[in-house]
Design a protein around this motif. Sequence first.
Motif, short mmCIF file in Angstrom:
data_model
loop_
_atom_site.label_atom_id
_atom_site.label_comp_id
_atom_site.label_asym_id
_atom_site.label_seq_id
_atom_site.Cartn_x
_atom_site.Cartn_y
_atom_site.Cartn_z
N LYS A 86 0.99 -1.35 0.12
CA LYS A 86 -0.01 -0.16 0.10
C LYS A 86 0.76 1.07 0.01
CE LYS A 86 -3.45 -2.70 0.67
NZ LYS A 86 -4.28 -3.09 -0.33
N ASP A 87 0.43 2.34 -0.61
CA ASP A 87 1.30 3.64 -0.40
C ASP A 87 2.49 3.63 -0.88
OD1 ASP A 87 -1.48 4.69 0.69
OD2 ASP A 87 -0.76 4.03 2.73
N CYS A 88 2.59 2.90 -2.20
CA CYS A 88 4.09 2.90 -2.83
C CYS A 88 4.52 4.17 -3.37
CB CYS A 88 4.07 1.59 -3.64
SG CYS A 88 3.99 0.11 -2.57
N GLU A 89 5.33 4.67 -3.33
CA GLU A 89 5.83 5.81 -3.96
C GLU A 89 7.36 5.61 -4.33
OE1 GLU A 89 5.51 9.53 -1.67
OE2 GLU A 89 4.90 8.22 -0.15
N ILE A 90 7.86 5.92 -5.51
CA ILE A 90 9.30 5.85 -6.14
C ILE A 90 9.70 7.24 -5.71
CG2 ILE A 90 10.67 5.61 -8.17
CD1 ILE A 90 8.29 3.89 -9.25
N LYS A 91 11.07 7.24 -4.96
CA LYS A 91 11.82 8.50 -4.75
C LYS A 91 12.92 8.47 -5.41
CE LYS A 91 9.06 9.62 -1.16
NZ LYS A 91 8.30 10.71 -1.10
N GLN A 92 13.35 9.77 -6.03
CA GLN A 92 14.53 9.86 -6.74
C GLN A 92 15.17 11.20 -6.43
OE1 GLN A 92 12.10 10.07 -10.75
NE2 GLN A 92 13.53 8.31 -11.22
N PRO A 93 15.86 11.12 -5.23
CA PRO A 93 16.41 12.31 -4.60
C PRO A 93 17.72 12.73 -5.53
CG PRO A 93 16.97 10.23 -3.45
CD PRO A 93 16.07 9.83 -4.24
N VAL A 94 18.10 14.02 -5.47
CA VAL A 94 19.06 14.65 -6.27
C VAL A 94 20.37 14.11 -5.92
CG1 VAL A 94 20.16 16.87 -6.97
CG2 VAL A 94 17.85 16.73 -6.61
N PHE A 95 20.57 13.93 -4.62
CA PHE A 95 21.99 13.38 -4.16
C PHE A 95 21.72 12.21 -3.12
CE2 PHE A 95 22.40 18.06 -4.08
CZ PHE A 95 23.55 18.23 -5.17
N GLY A 96 21.53 11.04 -4.09
CA GLY A 96 21.32 9.63 -3.28
C GLY A 96 20.60 8.79 -4.22
N ALA A 97 20.61 7.52 -4.00
CA ALA A 97 20.13 6.43 -4.95
C ALA A 97 18.47 6.47 -4.89
CB ALA A 97 20.42 5.23 -4.14
N ASN A 98 17.97 6.02 -5.99
CA ASN A 98 16.45 6.08 -6.33
C ASN A 98 15.92 4.84 -5.02
OD1 ASN A 98 16.70 7.91 -8.17
ND2 ASN A 98 16.56 6.26 -9.61
N TYR A 99 14.93 4.98 -4.82
CA TYR A 99 14.17 3.98 -3.85
C TYR A 99 12.77 3.98 -3.95
CZ TYR A 99 13.60 7.64 -0.36
OH TYR A 99 13.34 8.87 0.31
N ILE A 100 12.24 2.72 -3.50
CA ILE A 100 10.91 2.73 -3.36
C ILE A 100 10.39 2.60 -1.95
CG2 ILE A 100 8.74 1.25 -3.94
CD1 ILE A 100 10.43 0.07 -6.26
N LYS A 101 9.26 3.40 -1.42
CA LYS A 101 8.91 3.54 -0.11
C LYS A 101 7.45 3.01 -0.18
CE LYS A 101 8.47 6.62 3.57
NZ LYS A 101 8.82 8.17 3.98
N GLY A 102 6.96 2.22 0.81
CA GLY A 102 5.53 1.69 0.87
C GLY A 102 5.35 0.97 2.28
N THR A 103 4.22 0.72 2.38
CA THR A 103 3.54 -0.22 3.58
C THR A 103 3.27 -1.50 3.07
OG1 THR A 103 2.71 2.06 4.27
CG2 THR A 103 1.86 0.02 5.30
N VAL A 104 3.90 -2.42 4.00
CA VAL A 104 3.39 -3.85 3.73
C VAL A 104 2.44 -4.38 4.95
CG1 VAL A 104 4.31 -6.22 3.64
CG2 VAL A 104 5.62 -4.45 2.55
N LYS A 105 1.11 -4.74 4.41
CA LYS A 105 0.29 -5.32 5.33
C LYS A 105 0.57 -6.75 5.87
CE LYS A 105 -4.58 -6.02 6.33
NZ LYS A 105 -5.90 -5.87 5.67
N ALA A 106 0.56 -7.05 6.94
CA ALA A 106 0.88 -8.48 7.32
C ALA A 106 -0.44 -9.58 6.87
CB ALA A 106 0.85 -8.71 9.00
N GLU A 107 -0.05 -10.60 6.20
CA GLU A 107 -1.03 -11.53 5.65
C GLU A 107 -1.56 -12.54 6.76
OE1 GLU A 107 -1.28 -14.42 2.00
OE2 GLU A 107 0.55 -14.01 2.71
N ALA A 108 -2.81 -12.58 6.81
CA ALA A 108 -3.41 -13.70 8.09
C ALA A 108 -2.73 -14.67 7.64
CB ALA A 108 -4.98 -13.71 7.60
N GLY A 109 -1.96 -15.40 8.58
CA GLY A 109 -1.65 -16.87 8.69
C GLY A 109 0.05 -16.71 8.28
N GLY A 110 0.51 -15.59 7.91
CA GLY A 110 1.90 -15.36 7.46
C GLY A 110 2.91 -15.42 8.54
N MET A 111 4.12 -15.15 8.36
CA MET A 111 5.03 -15.36 9.53
C MET A 111 6.09 -14.13 9.06
SD MET A 111 5.92 -19.40 9.79
CE MET A 111 5.99 -19.61 11.43
#
Length: 103
Positions: free
Chosen positions: A78-103
């Motif tokens: 959820k809420d995934c964003e691609i970030k491209q800072p001027v001085f730094g590496a590109n990255y993806i930022k977001g939220t991962v929801k826990a899956e029912a029964g997952g570990m």
Amino acid sequence: MALNRNHSEGGGVIINNSESVLMTYDHVEITFSDIEPMPDAFKGTKKGSVFLTPYRVIFVSKGKDAMQSFGMAFYLLKDCEIKQPVFGANYIKGTVKAEAGGM
């Protein structure tokens, strides 16, 4: 979301019969935040590889860490964003929801 279910002892990735690897990226870092309380397996920055399948993203760490692999199904991202800072590496930022029964 699945912790330590998608890696082999040799450092490779394990996928289901219905999946295929579409893309692989090496030299990837993953960091977790906003987890209370923070389990030891999620602390710090992990380095490894990312495998993209039609259904999920799988991170496999390099070396012997408490987190050997971490799988994230696309419908749990959820809420995934691609970030491209001027001085730094590109990255993806977001939220991962826990899956029912997952570990």
